[in-house]
Design a protein around this motif. Structure first.
Motif, short mmCIF file in Angstrom:
data_model
loop_
_atom_site.label_atom_id
_atom_site.label_comp_id
_atom_site.label_asym_id
_atom_site.label_seq_id
_atom_site.Cartn_x
_atom_site.Cartn_y
_atom_site.Cartn_z
N VAL A 72 -3.76 -7.95 -7.95
CA VAL A 72 -4.77 -7.03 -7.50
C VAL A 72 -6.11 -7.35 -7.40
O VAL A 72 -6.54 -7.39 -9.12
CB VAL A 72 -4.38 -5.56 -8.03
N VAL A 73 -7.08 -7.26 -7.22
CA VAL A 73 -8.31 -7.37 -7.38
C VAL A 73 -9.20 -6.32 -6.46
O VAL A 73 -8.95 -5.87 -5.28
CB VAL A 73 -9.04 -8.66 -6.27
N ALA A 74 -10.10 -5.54 -7.34
CA ALA A 74 -10.98 -4.91 -7.74
C ALA A 74 -12.51 -4.71 -7.35
O ALA A 74 -13.07 -5.88 -7.89
CB ALA A 74 -11.03 -3.38 -8.64
N HIS A 75 -12.71 -4.51 -6.14
CA HIS A 75 -14.47 -5.44 -5.99
C HIS A 75 -14.69 -4.07 -5.06
O HIS A 75 -14.14 -3.50 -4.29
CB HIS A 75 -14.13 -6.61 -5.08
N TYR A 76 -16.22 -4.78 -4.83
CA TYR A 76 -17.03 -4.04 -3.64
C TYR A 76 -17.07 -4.29 -2.21
O TYR A 76 -17.06 -4.01 -1.11
CB TYR A 76 -18.34 -3.59 -4.72
N THR B 112 -11.45 1.63 -10.34
CA THR B 112 -10.68 0.57 -11.97
C THR B 112 -9.68 2.36 -12.54
O THR B 112 -8.70 2.03 -13.49
CB THR B 112 -12.45 1.47 -13.32
N SER B 113 -10.13 3.63 -11.88
CA SER B 113 -8.47 4.87 -12.26
C SER B 113 -8.06 3.82 -11.06
O SER B 113 -6.59 4.16 -12.29
CB SER B 113 -9.43 5.81 -11.63
N LEU B 114 -7.69 3.73 -10.73
CA LEU B 114 -6.75 3.59 -9.86
C LEU B 114 -5.70 1.90 -10.68
O LEU B 114 -5.01 1.98 -10.71
CB LEU B 114 -6.64 2.56 -8.19
N LEU B 115 -6.55 1.36 -10.90
CA LEU B 115 -6.01 -0.12 -12.07
C LEU B 115 -5.60 0.99 -12.83
O LEU B 115 -4.50 0.15 -13.54
CB LEU B 115 -7.39 -1.39 -12.21
N ARG B 116 -6.18 1.44 -13.53
CA ARG B 116 -5.45 2.26 -14.59
C ARG B 116 -4.23 3.03 -14.67
O ARG B 116 -3.37 2.67 -15.49
CB ARG B 116 -6.74 3.01 -15.03
N LEU C 243 -7.45 -7.52 -11.70
CA LEU C 243 -8.63 -7.69 -12.12
C LEU C 243 -9.70 -6.72 -11.78
O LEU C 243 -9.38 -6.79 -10.08
CB LEU C 243 -8.61 -9.24 -11.68
N ASP C 244 -10.73 -6.65 -12.97
CA ASP C 244 -11.75 -5.36 -11.79
C ASP C 244 -12.71 -5.83 -11.55
O ASP C 244 -13.68 -6.82 -12.98
CB ASP C 244 -11.83 -4.33 -13.20
N GLU C 245 -13.51 -6.30 -10.88
CA GLU C 245 -14.62 -6.91 -10.36
C GLU C 245 -15.38 -7.98 -10.70
O GLU C 245 -16.12 -8.91 -12.02
CB GLU C 245 -16.20 -5.93 -10.96
N VAL D 103 -8.56 -3.98 -3.78
CA VAL D 103 -8.75 -2.08 -4.01
C VAL D 103 -9.95 -2.15 -3.85
O VAL D 103 -11.05 -2.79 -4.74
CB VAL D 103 -8.21 -2.33 -4.98
N GLN D 104 -10.77 -1.34 -2.45
CA GLN D 104 -12.55 -1.83 -2.38
C GLN D 104 -13.04 -0.71 -2.55
O GLN D 104 -12.17 0.47 -1.64
CB GLN D 104 -12.21 -2.38 -0.77
N GLY D 105 -14.26 -0.44 -2.67
CA GLY D 105 -15.26 0.51 -2.84
C GLY D 105 -16.58 0.22 -3.54
O GLY D 105 -16.01 -0.37 -4.19
N GLY D 106 -17.26 0.75 -3.39
CA GLY D 106 -18.62 1.00 -4.47
C GLY D 106 -18.15 1.88 -5.68
O GLY D 106 -17.37 2.11 -5.99
N ASP D 107 -19.76 1.04 -6.78
CA ASP D 107 -19.46 1.99 -7.67
C ASP D 107 -19.03 3.44 -7.36
O ASP D 107 -19.34 4.45 -7.17
CB ASP D 107 -21.02 2.75 -8.03
N GLY D 108 -18.18 4.16 -8.85
CA GLY D 108 -18.08 5.61 -8.44
C GLY D 108 -16.87 5.83 -7.98
O GLY D 108 -16.42 7.21 -7.58
#
Length: 218
Positions: free
Chosen positions: A198-202, A52-56, A164-166, A43-48
């Motif tokens: 799932v890994v969330a990162h920019y 994290t909303s998608l992970l929740r 995993l978030d950031e 899950v790729q995207g910048g701050d804001g």
């Protein structure tokens, strides 16, 4: 606002079905559907951007305003306990209980996750060099050491959906290199069949073999 991606060919382990979610001044998802195969998902995207909303939402911690999340056929809204029993999610920014040590936390995970691997836990403890911190209270550790303990538990849990978030936040170069190696091993020889990690990162984290990618608009 995120648009629906093209469907993937392999049968999904995780499905977002008609998800609507957002805040008063910012809708994030509008009738969004996506299928996720087992394996590494980015899950790729910048701050804001809403990572994290998608992970929740994936974790079942937040309920969508419409639609549903399905994990191996179990609905997060209709069967929340059964759904969340398959998930490993902890916000890395959340405070830790005052007296909880890293060793205590791992002991609790062993009782919750049926696919917990003691071998993997010890491998990650060694790989991240955190053996000397296991007796310490979590709140006393640096942000980087907390993140390493958290990820060691996440990866060892064997949870069918692991979020995993950031994960690079607070890590030095050697710790980042170990994380990328661990994710590569999980992708090439997963211990648990059907596991979605799932890994969330920019950014795209190099050349990891992502099975699926969600890019959130800025």
């Amino acid at each position: 606002m995120l648009k629906c991606p093209e469907p993937i060919a392999s049968p999904p382990a995780l499905r977002a079905d008609g998800i609507c979610f957002g805040f008063a001044q910012r809708p994030l998802f509008q009738h969004w559907s996506a299928d996720f195969p087992a394996g590494l998902v980015l899950v790729q995207g910048g701050d804001g951007a809403g990572k994290t909303s998608l992970l929740r939402l994936m974790a079942g911690e937040w309920a969508p305003q419409a639609g549903r999340m399905l994990l191996h056929g179990t609905s997060a809204t209709q069967n929340p306990a059964q759904y969340r029993a398959q998930v490993f999610w902890r916000d890395p920014r959340a405070p830790w209980p005052q007296a909880m040590t890293a060793r205590d936390w791992a002991a609790g995970l062993r009782t919750v996750h049926a696919r917990w691997s003691e071998e993997d836990w010890h491998a990650h403890v060694v790989g991240w060099g955190i053996a000397g911190h296991l007796h310490k209270a979590m709140h006393q550790l640096s942000a980087g050491s907390q993140r390493k303990v958290l990820m060691a538990g996440e990866l060892a849990s064997g949870a069918p959906l692991t979020l995993l978030d950031e994960p690079l936040a607070g890590l030095d170069k050697a710790s980042i290199a170990y994380l990328l190696q661990a994710l590569q091993r999980e992708a090439s020889a997963p211990r648990t069949a059907g596991r979605v990690l799932v890994v969330a990162h920019y950014d795209a984290l190099g050349d990891l073999p992502w099975r699926h990618r969600v890019v959130l608009p800025e």
